[in-house]
Each structure stands twice: as structure tokens, then as C-alpha cells.
Design a protein around this motif. Structure first.
Motif, PDB file in Angstrom:
ATOM      1  N   ASN A   1       0.816  -1.216   0.000  1.00 53.33           N
ATOM      2  CA  ASN A   1       0.000   0.000   0.000  1.00 53.33           C
ATOM      3  C   ASN A   1       0.852   1.270   0.000  1.00 53.33           C
ATOM      4  N   THR A   2       1.652   1.358  -1.055  1.00 51.07           N
ATOM      5  CA  THR A   2       2.532   2.519  -1.205  1.00 51.07           C
ATOM      6  C   THR A   2       2.505   3.004  -2.652  1.00 51.07           C
ATOM      7  N   LEU A   3       2.774   4.264  -2.792  1.00 47.20           N
ATOM      8  CA  LEU A   3       2.893   4.862  -4.129  1.00 47.20           C
ATOM      9  C   LEU A   3       4.172   5.696  -4.119  1.00 47.20           C
TER      10      LEU A   3
ATOM     11  N   LEU B   1       1.483  11.251   5.774  1.00 48.76           N
ATOM     12  CA  LEU B   1       1.236  10.343   4.651  1.00 48.76           C
ATOM     13  C   LEU B   1       2.528   9.926   3.960  1.00 48.76           C
ATOM     14  N   VAL B   2       3.659  10.497   4.414  1.00 49.75           N
ATOM     15  CA  VAL B   2       4.929  10.260   3.711  1.00 49.75           C
ATOM     16  C   VAL B   2       5.745   9.189   4.428  1.00 49.75           C
ATOM     17  N   LEU B   3       6.170   8.182   3.647  1.00 43.91           N
ATOM     18  CA  LEU B   3       7.029   7.135   4.219  1.00 43.91           C
ATOM     19  C   LEU B   3       8.500   7.425   3.925  1.00 43.91           C
TER      20      LEU B   3
ATOM     21  N   LEU C   1       9.288   1.697   4.209  1.00 44.50           N
ATOM     22  CA  LEU C   1       9.080   0.978   5.472  1.00 44.50           C
ATOM     23  C   LEU C   1       8.062   1.696   6.353  1.00 44.50           C
ATOM     24  N   ARG C   2       7.225   0.898   7.021  1.00 43.97           N
ATOM     25  CA  ARG C   2       6.296   1.492   7.994  1.00 43.97           C
ATOM     26  C   ARG C   2       7.008   1.773   9.305  1.00 43.97           C
TER      27      ARG C   2
ATOM     28  N   ALA D   1       7.678   8.672  -1.332  1.00 40.75           N
ATOM     29  CA  ALA D   1       6.950   7.415  -1.146  1.00 40.75           C
ATOM     30  C   ALA D   1       5.798   7.710  -0.196  1.00 40.75           C
ATOM     31  N   LEU D   2       4.581   7.419  -0.657  1.00 35.79           N
ATOM     32  CA  LEU D   2       3.377   7.818   0.091  1.00 35.79           C
ATOM     33  C   LEU D   2       2.580   6.601   0.533  1.00 35.79           C
ATOM     34  N   ARG D   3       1.870   6.752   1.629  1.00 40.05           N
ATOM     35  CA  ARG D   3       0.974   5.695   2.108  1.00 40.05           C
ATOM     36  C   ARG D   3      -0.313   5.687   1.290  1.00 40.05           C
TER      37      ARG D   3
END
Ligand code: FAD
Length: 470
Positions: free
Chosen positions: A107-109, A165-167, A185-186, A212-214
Motif C-alpha cells: 500500500n505505497t505509491l 502520509l509520507v514514508l 518501510l512502515r 513514497a506515500l501511504r
């Protein structure tokens, strides 16, 4: 080195097609969205790769050339407009617009900075996921600009600001080094979270080149109610009830005064009076879920029924179709445009501890009316986030330069009152050039000192977006 030699070096290192230096080509990149600020630039660079951004910053750093990062230019504080110095280099991220990956398991973009937010939301939607960042400028603003300003928008009450929202991010530091923090990574508890420094830094610490976004499950089932309230205190009590009973389904909680409705009805097409009578305030509530429309509507109707019974609102209109839902949102969405059509005005984007909003609205109005009894405040905003757009229009019949002449004194009153309640002078639009003076006045001295030290560490030559923020 002469200007023409510097331009030649840029073209040599980046490729000639990346460098715009003739006046006509540079023009679209020199002013801000509101037209309040217009500057100059030696060149506008339009890189396609992170390596080109790196080469550009290394060269600008070596020659102490000021750099202004530019996204979609929808920022409301003049952050992406260069100043009047002829030696600026504007770097537009518009050609770095690839979606690098969408992963529906993690679940990342991952997307490049120049991607238009609306396009990313649609790409996520097509993949069966939700990118929850949503704002009225989403079909013009870029994700890099959203990170640089830590944008908010209408879904913060549920999903948080951009920061949340940013990973990971990829960015180029002022000397040209590439910060490879594009992790998905979470969990990553390995020291200081450096990406957070660049988020909200308004282009003063480096250039964000990718993020990288959630992603979240699509919440396509929606139910909206417009509730009439007699006061901000009632809006607050209604918020508490909805928060407690709807939990994470509460997706938006917007507030606007009855005067805002008058303004919209006067200036916007296709908008209807929502109730038989005008009320002092309105709250627009959206609930959203992944499935079961009937259950969501039943929940909303049940909670609104309780609110009416407990006198937490005066009246309520629940949307029964998509067309009605859109019509209710239109009332809220048209306020900014209606105020613009009404003429020059004084904008404030403030946040407060939510429990103090009712008292703030009383005392702030008392202060501004002590200066100008017939001023016209139009107050609206993301109430659920404690965020108000506390905008002031000139008295009826006053000349159009009224806002420019009285803005400073009125803003001082409003922001003093915000400070008194422990609020922030900028909730979601940032500081840029517009609020710099107030930021320097209101920010805690220790926090300012630390920010300056961080700026000096990352940008020792002071080339990144000078005159903005700090
Ligand atoms: P720009 O305006 O181009 O730049 C903003 C700042 O970020 C500048 O300081 C610039 O130098 C810097 N910057 C841009 N890109 C980069 C990058 N890649 N790396 C480093 N620095 C960079 N904002 C909200 O938060 N919530 C709202 O609800 C909202 N509604 C809006 C509605 C309208 C109609 C408009 C016009 C604006 C609204 N905004 C809102 C403000 C604006 O859309 C946001 O601030 C947005 O995040 C700016 O993105 P941008 O790409 O347009 O950035």
C-alpha cells in the motif's frame, strides 16, 4: 563568472533543453498564484532527472546563486516566486512527473515531485486504493510542493497532514548531494527522521525530487450532511458527538458562517439556499467507508437525529444522491472564489486548540470591530482540525485599496489573538514571503534559533529560497 558563462555552464552540464533564459519563456515562472509577488530570474531550469537537479544545485552552490524551487505554483504565501534579484535560478519540477511504482500489497505509491496531485489520486484510485491528500488546487499543485508546504486539505481530520502520509523521500541538498531516503518501510526507528526536516521546509533546505506515500483502502461510499448551528460553540459540541460515534468514518468537518453563504449566493452560479431561513453558522460533515452505503447513511441519520434532539444543531439536510452531495460541497468550495469576486480582502489561515475556537471567534471579532465597526469577516475552514480561514473583507462601499491600507493593523490584531489562545499563525499554507514578518515575531525564540542552525548546517551558502520562511 559572467551571467552568460554561468548559463553556458548550466546548459553544458544539464543539456540545453533544460535551461530557459529568454524573457518570454521565463515569464510564466516569475510570479506567484495570487499575483502578489513578481520577481526576476537569470534562468528557469526544467530538469527531468534527479541527477540533473543535483548538477544544477552543485553549480549554483559553487557560484552562490540563489535557487527558487517551483512546483505547481498554487502556494498562497509567495514561496515559489523569485525576488527582484536578477541572478536567481528557478528550478521547476514539472518534467519530473513519473509514477515510479504503486504497490497494492505494501500500500505505497512512489512518485516524482512534479506529479500533479490529482493525477496521483486518480492513479491510486485505478489501482483500487486511496491517496487521501485532497485540496481544491489538486489539479494544479504538485506532490513535491505538497510535501514542501506540508499541505493539509479536507481530509486531515481522518488521515492527517501530508507529513503523516509520507514514508520516504528523495531530495537533493543544496551542495548537490542526493538524499536517498525513498524507503517504504512502515517502521524505521534508526535515529533522527531526516525526511521530516524537508517536509514543510518550503524549499529552504533542498529540493524534493520524489516521495513514497501511504495508500489507504478506497472509501467510495460517502454520506454528507449540512447542519445549521447557532454558534461555533454548537459546532464544537456537534463535532464531539460525531467524533465519538462515527470514529474513523468522519472524513471531513468543515465550518462556515451564514455570511459566507450570502457571499456564495451573491457570486456563484448554480448554488441554492440550503434551508428555509439563514443561520449564524453551518457545518458540512462527510462520512466515508469502504462498503455498505445503507449502514453509513443510517449511522449519519442516527447521529444527526441525536444532535437535533440534544439541540447540538438547529436544522440538518442529509444528501440523498450524489448530485445533492456535490451541491452541499459546492456551498463550501465556492467561498474562496466568491470572496475573490467580492474584491481584495485580508486572508488569515490560522489554527487553534479546537476547544478555544468559540472564544477566539468572539474575542477576535471584538478586536477587529474596535478598529473598524463595519468590517465584514468571512470565517470558514477545516473546523475539525482547529483550522480557520479568518478572512476579512472591506466595509460595504469602501474603496478597493482598503484591504491594502488596513491589512497590517488588522492582521496584527487577529494574530495576537491567535497567540493568546496558543494557536498558530499558519495552519496549512506555510510562511513563504507573506507571513515571514509575523512568523519571526510569533515563533518561539529557541525554535527559531534551532531552525536557523539547521538551515546553516544544510545550506551553508544560503542559496535555497532566500527571503522565504527564515
Ligand atoms: P508551489 O506553490 O509551487 O510551492 C510552494 C512552496 O514549496 C514554495 O516555497 C516552493 O519553493 C516549494 N517547493 C515546491 N516544490 C518543491 C520541491 N519539489 N522541493 C522543494 N521545495 C518545493 N493548501 C492546503 O494546505 N490546504 C488546502 O485546502 C488548500 N487549498 C487551496 C485551494 C486553492 C484554490 C489554492 C490556489 C491553493 C490551496 N492551497 C491549500 C495551497 C497550495 O495548494 C498548497 O500549499 C500546495 O501544497 C502547494 O503546492 P505547489 O506544487 O503548488 O507548490
Amino acid at each position: 563568472m559572467s551571467n552568460s558563462d554561468f548559463l553556458a555552464r548550466l546548459a553544458e552540464r544539464l543539456g540545453a533543453d533544460c535551461v530557459l533564459s529568454d524573457e518570454a519563456s521565463k515569464q510564466p515562472y516569475l510570479a506567484d498564484w495570487r499575483g502578489l509577488y513578481k520577481g526576476q530570474a537569470l534562468a528557469v531550469l526544467r530538469p527531468r532527472t534527479v541527477e540533473q537537479v543535483s548538477k544544477a544545485l552543485a553549480l549554483c552552490s559553487e557560484h552562490r546563486v540563489p535557487v527558487v524551487p517551483r512546483g505547481g505554483n498554487t502556494g498562497l504565501c509567495g514561496g515559489a516566486a523569485p525576488d527582484s534579484g536578477a541572478g536567481n535560478v528557478v528550478i521547476s519540477l514539472e518534467r519530473m512527473n513519473a509514477v515510479r511504482s504503486i504497490d497494492t500489497t505494501a500500500n505505497t505509491l512512489v512518485a516524482e515531485a512534479g506529479c500533479i496531485l490529482g493525477n496521483l489520486r486518480r492513479a491510486a484510485q485505478q489501482a483500487g486504493r486511496l491517496l487521501p491528500l485532497s485540496l481544491a488546487a489538486e489539479d494544479s499543485c504538485q506532490i513535491g510542493g505538497n510535501l514542501a508546504t506540508n499541505a493539509g486539505g479536507v481530509n486531515v481530520v481522518r488521515y492527517g497532514m501530508t507529513r503523516e502520509l509520507v514514508l520516504g523521500i528523495e531530495a537533493v541538498l543544496p551542495g548537490g548531494e542526493i538524499f536517498n531516503g525513498l524507503r517504504t518501510l512502515r517502521k524505521d526507528n534508526t535515529g533522527y527522521d531526516l525526511k521530516q526536516l524537508l517536509i514543510g521546509s518550503e524549499g529552504t533546505l533542498g529540493i524534493i525530487t520524489a516521495a513514497a506515500l501511504r495508500l489507504y483502502p478506497r472509501a467510495d461510499v460517502r454520506a454528507v450532511v449540512l447542519a445549521a448551528v447557532d454558534s461555533p460553540a454548537q459546532a464544537l459540541a456537534l463535532y464531539e458527538l460525531l467524533f465519538a460515534q462515527c470514529g474513523p468514518r468522519l472524513q471531513a468537518y468543515e465550518f462556515f458562517t451564514g455570511d459566507c453563504v450570502d457571499l456564495v449566493l451573491a457570486h456563484a452560479e448554480g448554488v441554492q439556499e440550503p434551508f428555509a431561513q439563514r443561520h449564524p453558522g453551518y457545518v458540512l460533515v462527510e462520512l466515508a467507508d469502504t462498503a455498505d452505503e445503507a449502514a453509513l447513511s443510517a449511522l449519519l441519520e442516527d447521529v444527526i437525529g441525536q444532535a437535533l434532539e440534544r439541540e447540538l444543531c438547529q436544522d440538518a439536510a442529509v444528501s440523498a444522491s450524489l448530485a445533492q452531495l456535490q451541491a452541499l460541497w459546492k456551498l463550501r468550495e465556492e467561498i474562496s472564489e466568491a470572496q475573490r469576486a467580492d474584491g481584495p480582502h485580508i486572508k488569515h489561515d490560522v489554527s487553534l486548540p479546537i476547544e478555544h475556537i468559540p472564544a477566539f471567534m468572539v474575542s477576535a471579532e471584538r478586536r477587529i470591530r474596535a478598529l473598524h465597526a463595519d468590517i465584514r469577516p468571512y470565517v470558514f475552514g477545516h473546523f475539525g482540525d482547529g483550522n480557520l480561514h479568518y478572512n476579512l473583507s472591506r466595509p460595504a462601499g469602501a474603496p478597493s485599496d482598503w484591504a491594502a491600507r488596513h491589512g497590517e493593523a488588522l492582521t496584527a490584531e487577529v494574530l495576537d489573538e491567535v497567540a493568546r489562545y496558543g494557536g498558530s499563525i499558519s495552519a496549512e499554507h506555510g510562511i513563504g514571503q507573506l507571513k515571514r514578518e509575523y512568523f519571526l515575531k510569533h515563533k518561539d525564540p529557541l525554535e527559531l534559533k534551532l531552525m536557523r542552525q539547521i538551515k546553516a548546517l544544510l545550506d551553508p551558502a544560503g542559496i535555497m529560497n532566500p527571503g522565504k520562511l527564515l
